[in-house]
Design a protein around this motif. Structure first.
Motif, short mmCIF file in Angstrom:
data_model
loop_
_atom_site.label_atom_id
_atom_site.label_comp_id
_atom_site.label_asym_id
_atom_site.label_seq_id
_atom_site.Cartn_x
_atom_site.Cartn_y
_atom_site.Cartn_z
N ILE A 109 0.99 -1.33 0.06
CA ILE A 109 -0.33 -0.05 -0.02
C ILE A 109 1.10 0.80 0.25
O ILE A 109 0.76 2.27 -0.95
N THR A 110 1.90 1.22 0.82
CA THR A 110 3.28 1.90 1.06
C THR A 110 4.11 2.47 0.03
O THR A 110 4.63 3.33 -0.53
N GLY A 111 4.34 0.88 -0.18
CA GLY A 111 5.61 0.95 -1.36
C GLY A 111 7.09 0.12 -0.12
O GLY A 111 6.89 1.01 1.44
N TYR A 112 8.67 -0.80 -0.63
CA TYR A 112 8.87 -1.04 0.84
C TYR A 112 9.46 0.02 0.68
O TYR A 112 10.18 0.23 1.81
N THR A 113 9.85 0.52 0.29
CA THR A 113 11.15 1.83 0.35
C THR A 113 10.84 3.27 0.86
O THR A 113 12.23 3.84 0.05
N CYS A 114 10.05 3.15 1.17
CA CYS A 114 9.62 4.69 1.84
C CYS A 114 10.91 5.13 2.72
O CYS A 114 10.61 6.28 3.65
N GLU A 115 11.37 4.04 3.40
CA GLU A 115 12.92 4.32 4.07
C GLU A 115 11.78 5.53 5.23
O GLU A 115 10.93 5.29 6.03
N ASP A 116 12.48 6.11 6.04
CA ASP A 116 12.06 7.45 7.22
C ASP A 116 10.98 8.09 7.14
O ASP A 116 10.15 8.18 7.62
N LEU A 117 9.92 8.04 5.51
CA LEU A 117 8.78 8.06 5.88
C LEU A 117 7.80 7.45 6.15
O LEU A 117 7.12 7.73 6.68
N PHE A 118 8.17 5.95 6.45
CA PHE A 118 7.40 5.41 7.60
C PHE A 118 7.08 6.00 8.56
O PHE A 118 6.07 5.97 9.95
N LEU A 119 8.18 7.32 9.40
CA LEU A 119 8.03 7.32 10.09
C LEU A 119 6.97 9.17 10.58
O LEU A 119 6.75 10.04 11.28
N GLN A 120 5.96 8.60 9.34
CA GLN A 120 4.99 10.57 9.01
C GLN A 120 4.03 9.69 9.21
O GLN A 120 3.47 8.80 8.73
N ASP A 121 3.33 11.05 10.31
CA ASP A 121 1.92 10.63 10.40
C ASP A 121 1.40 10.71 9.38
O ASP A 121 0.43 9.60 9.43
N SER A 122 1.31 11.55 7.87
CA SER A 122 0.76 11.59 6.89
C SER A 122 0.70 10.34 6.60
O SER A 122 -0.06 9.72 5.44
N LEU A 123 2.07 9.22 6.31
CA LEU A 123 1.69 8.47 5.27
C LEU A 123 0.95 7.54 6.26
O LEU A 123 0.45 6.52 5.93
N LEU A 124 1.45 6.84 7.43
CA LEU A 124 0.74 6.12 8.10
C LEU A 124 -0.84 6.36 7.88
O LEU A 124 -1.67 5.43 8.00
N ASP A 125 -1.57 7.77 8.54
CA ASP A 125 -3.60 7.74 8.26
C ASP A 125 -3.73 7.06 6.97
O ASP A 125 -4.99 6.81 6.35
N MET A 126 -2.29 7.71 5.92
CA MET A 126 -2.97 7.04 4.66
C MET A 126 -3.22 5.95 4.34
O MET A 126 -4.27 5.49 3.65
N ALA A 127 -2.22 5.30 4.35
CA ALA A 127 -2.07 4.14 5.07
C ALA A 127 -3.55 3.19 4.52
O ALA A 127 -3.72 2.53 4.33
N LYS A 128 -3.87 4.20 6.07
CA LYS A 128 -5.10 3.05 6.65
C LYS A 128 -6.34 3.42 6.07
O LYS A 128 -7.59 2.26 5.46
N LYS A 129 -6.33 4.42 5.49
CA LYS A 129 -7.50 5.18 4.34
C LYS A 129 -7.56 3.99 2.96
O LYS A 129 -8.76 3.68 3.21
N ALA A 130 -6.12 4.14 2.76
CA ALA A 130 -6.22 3.53 1.70
C ALA A 130 -6.60 1.60 1.70
O ALA A 130 -8.04 1.61 1.32
N LEU A 131 -6.28 0.79 2.70
CA LEU A 131 -6.86 -0.51 3.46
C LEU A 131 -8.30 -0.38 3.19
O LEU A 131 -8.97 -1.66 2.55
N LEU A 132 -8.51 0.52 3.73
CA LEU A 132 -10.07 1.00 4.34
C LEU A 132 -11.13 0.79 2.83
O LEU A 132 -11.78 0.20 2.47
N LYS A 133 -10.45 1.42 1.89
CA LYS A 133 -10.66 1.83 0.57
C LYS A 133 -10.94 0.54 -0.09
O LYS A 133 -11.70 0.19 -0.57
N ILE A 134 -9.33 -0.43 -0.15
CA ILE A 134 -9.82 -1.65 -0.70
C ILE A 134 -10.48 -2.41 -0.17
O ILE A 134 -10.99 -3.25 -0.88
N VAL A 135 -10.90 -2.40 1.53
CA VAL A 135 -12.04 -3.29 1.99
C VAL A 135 -13.25 -3.14 0.63
O VAL A 135 -13.70 -3.82 0.65
N LYS A 136 -13.29 -1.77 0.95
CA LYS A 136 -14.94 -1.00 0.75
C LYS A 136 -15.35 -2.00 -1.23
O LYS A 136 -16.72 -1.98 -1.33
#
Length: 651
Positions: free
Chosen positions: A49-76
């Motif tokens: 959902i994010t890409g494996y190679t995000c490195e320190d972007l994994f520490l960003q709230d924005s990426l983590l929040d968007m990853a959950k929203k993207a997951l919920l979109k897939i679910v829906k």
């Protein structure tokens, strides 16, 4: 019926690093494509959902929040689909960041499985961002406003399909597979028949072959189906490149593989019934620790097979490639020779007696015997090769028998059985013109009598020539060709014997011997017990009991995996829909397959009494009928249940 087959997929979307909604859309496209193909389970790469190679972007709230929203979109957007989808994303649980697989089915998140082994070597620095999920468990709120659904979070989780009991899967992530004690081992022992691996394995020279071997061996060790989905195009190439190398394996065999450096999806059928049967048969695979795993149940429609396109080999005993066949043939002849070598050493015999008919089986037995003598350092003249022409012997088979014996360098002996059998028929008051079973079996038993007495005379062993296919069908005269002092061919099916003789013809460096062997291969299979017609063989075995390529196929799936008659029929119809030009098998109509399958079961059950008292002989492959080894079957078992099932098949 689906006969235990499950259609699965491994998919690699083209992603954009950090663009979660874009990646979700690409994942959804592939899920919809899989759904159109009636796939029941699809697996995506690690952190897809994010890409494996995000490195320190994994520490960003924005990426983590968007990853959950993207997951919920897939679910829906996949809630109306009868399938399981497994996608990767970073997820915070109790304030700690984990690399997880989200299991999605019909609008619901069934669970989150965190990665167990976090690599931190060479090009991998995952521990900078992620924590191992071992021994961490609890409920996670996916975060959809107004939705009170919670999903279980744990490495110790099994997912079980209520409509297909054999379909139980577990999840591990990339490095988990490479560890000495992989989670998949424990998952399999706890009951998982399928393992999904979400991976991000970069490519280096030689790594592809290693990866294939690893996935193949893990599926073999765990007796499972293994779906491996690898990251690919779109991942950052700052330091590494990801190949999108996807694999689907089953019990040690790769059954589907993608081309590297291409996005997309591979699809195949896993045979979960085969896996379940193997686990039931192999007692060293002992299920345990089920109570340590949380089982999440789900239900999808897996009732019908549509567009079944899994390749079913029409000759399962015969390797596919020429090199593999040659290696297998050399190996088998060695096994035969080493078995006989030991028996001759133990009995202190310096002589062997072989009846040579000019047919395939006796030819192979003589070749194996010669090989054993060479290993023992014995003169091949100590092989007493006996041709015993009778009422049905043709000039062709007689000439081939004589030429073969002379080419091998054995001692040639000819004994006509005509006078002896004629006198025997007079003794038992049997009309010589009555060509019934007594007429046929009397000749076979008389030949065996001669061989046994010659063995006594020369202090030797009678070498059996009957093969595995004949033993399965009972196509042997009890206490005739059924009996010997050591049966070198007893573990080899007829379809493989042809390739063994062909291999010897191609590699013997003796043109005379090669020519004889090739003519033996071209001769119709026959016991030659009925008089010839116009000098040619009048009695063809396959006209009477059916094609050996069909019977060997039936034998393989009925004995090796214990499949039901309906499933054996289903597989045969697919395997023989077209001729196999590489291996030389024919195509057969469904009516013909069903006819001979009924014959197979009738004969297999009725003739067990012959197999219950077989002479010793070496096991060669994964199917054998020795009463001391693979087949402990009562001689008076009945075939009614198996035949009743075949009667219900609607062609």
């Amino acid at each position: 019926m689906n006969y235990g087959f499950l259609k699965v997929a491994a998919a690699t979307p083209k992603i954009q690093v950090g663009n979660c909604m874009y990646n979700a859309d690409e994942i959804i496209k592939l899920i919809k494509e899989a759904n159109d193909q009636k796939v029941s389970m699809i697996v995506f790469p690690e952190l897809s959902i994010t890409g494996y190679t995000c490195e320190d972007l994994f520490l960003q709230d924005s990426l983590l929040d968007m990853a959950k929203k993207a997951l919920l979109k897939i679910v829906k957007e996949t809630e109306d689909m009868e399938m399981v989808s497994i996608v990767g994303l970073p997820l915070v649980f109790n304030g700690v960041l984990y690399n997880v697989a989200a299991v999605v089915c019909k609008g619901e998140i069934l669970g989150f499985v965190p990665k167990s082994i976090i690599p931190n070597y060479s090009e991998f620095y995952e521990s900078r961002h992620f924590t191992s999920g071992v021994d961490i468990y609890g409920y996670v709120d996916p975060g959809d406003p107004g939705d009170e659904q919670e999903a279980w979070f744990s490495t110790n989780m099994l997912f079980k399909c209520t409509s297909m009991p054999e379909f139980v899967f577990g999840v591990e992530i990339c490095e988990d597979l490479w560890a000495p004690m992989s989670p998949s081992i424990r998952l399999a022992l706890a009951g998982a028949t399928v393992i999904a691996n979400l991976s991000a394995s970069n490519e280096t020279t030689g790594k592809m072959d290693y990866r294939k071997k690893l996935v193949s061996m893990q599926s073999a060790k765990c007796l499972c189906g293994y779906i491996y989905a690898n990251a690919g195009e779109g991942e950052s190439t700052t330091d590494v490149v990801f190949p999108g190398h996807n694999l689907i394996a089953e019990n040690g065999r790769i059954i589907a593989e993608s081309k590297r450096f291409e996005k997309g999806m591979i699809v195949s059928y896993l045979d979960l019934q085969k896996i379940a049967n193997e686990r039931r048969r192999i007692k060293s695979f002992a299920t345990k620790d089920q109570d340590k795993y949380t089982t999440i149940e789900f239900d999808i429609d897996v009732s019908n097979i549509t567009g079944f396109d899994r390749k079913i080999d029409s000759m399962p005993f015969v390797p596919k490639s020429g090199k593999d066949r040659d290696d297998r043939c050399e190996e088998i002849i060695t096994i035969q020779a080493m078995g006989l070598k030991k028996r001759m050493e133990h009995t202190n015999c310096k002589c062997a007696v072989v009846g040579i008919s000019g047919g395939l089986d006796s030819t192979l037995a003589l070749l194996a015997t010669a090989n054993a003598f060479d290993r023992l350092g014995l003169d091949r003249k100590n092989i007493i090769a006996v041709t015993m022409p009778g009422f049905g012997t043709t000039d062709r088979t007689y000439t081939n028998a004589v030429s073969l014996i002379n080419s091998i360098g054995a001692t040639f002996k000819e004994i006509s059985i005509v006078d002896g059998v004629t006198q025997h028929f007079k003794d038992i008051n049997h009309d010589l013109d009555n060509h019934d079973v007594t007429y046929e079996n009397g000749q076979a038993r008389y030949r065996t009598l001669l061989l046994m007495d010659l063995a006594n005379k020369y202090n030797g062993l009678v070498i059996g020539t009957g093969d595995l296919s004949e033993l399965a069908l009972g196509w042997a005269t009890y206490n005739g060709d059924h009996m010997s002092m050591y049966g070198v061919n007893g573990g080899i099916p007829k379809t493989l014997i042809r390739h063994l003789v062909r291999f010897y013809a191609d590699t013997c460096d003796d043109k005379g011997l090669s020519d004889v062997l090739k003519d033996v291969l071209d001769t119709p299979v026959s016991p030659e017990l009925l008089p010839p017609e116009d000098g040619k063989i009048s009695q063809k075995t396959e006209d009477l009991v059916g094609p050996y390529e069909l019977h060997d196929f039936f034998l393989y799936y009925a004995l090796r995996f214990g499949f039901s008659p309906e499933k054996v029929y289903f597989l045969a119809c697919h395997a023989f829909a077209k001729p196999n030009e590489v291996k030389g098998s024919e195509a057969y109509d469904k009516e013909v397959i069903l006819k001979w399958l009924k014959v197979f079961y009738r004969r297999f059950f009725a003739q067990q009494f012959k197999r219950s008292c077989l002479p010793d002989g070496p096991k060669v492959g994964s199917v054998a009928v020795s009463p001391r080894g693979d087949l402990r079957m009562p001689s008076d078992a009945v075939a009614k249940e198996w035949l009743d099932r075949l009667e219900k098949i609607d062609i």
